[in-house]
Enzyme design. Structure first.
Site, PDB file in Angstrom:
ATOM      1  N   VAL A 137       0.961  -1.186  -0.047  1.00 37.59           N
ATOM      2  CA  VAL A 137      -0.111   0.131   0.154  1.00 37.59           C
ATOM      3  C   VAL A 137       0.655   1.211   0.108  1.00 37.59           C
ATOM      4  O   VAL A 137       1.605   1.479   1.042  1.00 37.59           O
ATOM      5  CB  VAL A 137      -0.904  -0.059   1.246  1.00 37.59           C
ATOM      6  N   CYS A 138       0.791   2.079  -0.727  1.00 36.91           N
ATOM      7  CA  CYS A 138       1.550   3.451  -0.941  1.00 36.91           C
ATOM      8  C   CYS A 138       2.859   3.149  -0.978  1.00 36.91           C
ATOM      9  O   CYS A 138       3.612   2.297  -1.921  1.00 36.91           O
ATOM     10  CB  CYS A 138       1.010   4.252  -0.065  1.00 36.91           C
ATOM     11  N   SER A 139       3.962   3.883  -0.219  1.00 34.33           N
ATOM     12  CA  SER A 139       5.187   3.780  -0.148  1.00 34.33           C
ATOM     13  C   SER A 139       5.592   2.167   0.486  1.00 34.33           C
ATOM     14  O   SER A 139       6.981   1.884   0.349  1.00 34.33           O
ATOM     15  CB  SER A 139       5.758   4.687   0.570  1.00 34.33           C
TER      16      SER A 139
END
Length: 324
Positions: free
Chosen positions: A106-108
């Protein structure tokens, strides 16, 4: 089926992204006919971890819990685009993929998968703010900055924050079918599937340019976006031949007159969709697209979503009143 899920945490984890994974995979909703997962939260860096919000999480499982997981999810965290990661955690991720498990970032969290070598040769994504850095750090990865999530076999990557919900529901839909995914989405009060991609959320003003020759013409073009403009007209504004003008325009702006106009028109359409109740035909006229069909075509090409969907996302229902 997807029964065994583990979430891999590192210091400075973002609580929202962790909460998304707990909400989708970690709650017992069997009374509502939804599947129950053997769910665990695993620490890669000791029994107590800091969160990005300033509180700590403790009583976490150790890394050996990952060995039995069918899905390992990695939420984002502070400085994930800069830091290094424990070798044992990266090895556990690689072993998981080798034995057939799936991994989700998720994301970074994508930077963790990249450090484990799991993005090499694969299409992937992350939050649009980190996309360039992800591509720089992992040049073998095929970074797609505009999508909400990317499913490349055992490796699923998602963009910022809410895109983690999109990717998680995608996995639920694959494992249990659309009925279960839709029921879970309704329970969470989120759409089961969102149209478009990250492009609609990215602020993309035109980059500053050093325009010694065409600067005044650019300002004139901005004032006449609603008109049909040709290279010949623009060249006449600058007192050049069309060929010379096109060459100088490319040199000074880094793009062609057509592409520059198209981007400005899309930006104006975004502004009008966010701030006005004008009809699509009116907006198409004011932005130089001519009609609603042409506006829709160019808007979808540029942003991956329709003008109507964009307006619903960024303006909300008509007549909505904000209460202080």
């Amino acid at each position: 089926m997807l029964k065994n899920v583990a979430v891999l945490l590192l210091d400075d984890v973002h609580p929202f992204e962790l909460g998304v994974l707990c909400e989708v995979f970690g709650l017992d909703r069997s009374e509502e006919g939804l599947p129950v997962h053997d769910f665990a939260v695993v620490s890669a860096e000791g029994p107590t971890l800091r969160t990005h919000a300033g509180f700590s999480i403790s009583a976490l499982c150790e890394l050996d819990r990952l060995e039995e997981a069918e899905l390992i999810a990695v939420p984002s965290g502070g400085r994930f685009s800069e830091r290094t990661y424990p070798r044992e955690a990266l090895e556990a991720l690689r072993r998981a993929v080798e034995r057939g498990a799936r991994v989700l970032s998720v994301c970074s969290g994508a930077f963790v998968l990249g450090a484990a070598g799991l993005l090499d040769g694969r299409r992937c994504t992350t939050h649009w703010r980190h996309a360039d850095e992800l591509a720089r750090r992992f040049p073998e990865a095929r970074v797609e900055p505009d999508v909400l999530y990317m499913d490349e076999g055992p490796v699923i990557t998602s963009a910022g924050t809410a895109a983690g919900i999109d990717a998680a529901l995608h996995l639920v839909r694959q494992a249990y079918g659309p009925t279960v995914a839709n029921t879970l989405a309704r329970r969470m009060v989120v759409p089961p599937h969102r149209d478009g991609g990250q492009a609609q959320y990215i602020k993309r003003p035109l980059p500053p340019t050093r325009c010694d020759t065409v600067g005044e013409t650019l300002a004139w073009m901005e004032r006449h976006l609603d008109e049909e403009l040709t290279v010949e007209q623009l060249a006449a504004q600058t007192h050049m031949s069309p060929r010379t003008f096109a060459r100088r325009f490319q040199q000074e702006t880094g793009t062609t007159p057509y592409r520059w106009l198209l981007r400005q028109r899309v930006l104006l359409a975004q502004h009008l969709l966010e701030t006005s109740d004008e009809t699509m035909d009116t907006i198409a006229g004011r932005t130089g697209f001519g009609n609603a069909a042409a506006l829709r075509h160019q808007f979808v090409r540029a942003l991956g979503t329709t003008p109507n969907a964009y307006r619903r996302t960024f303006r909300g229902p008509a007549g909505l009143v904000e209460v202080a």
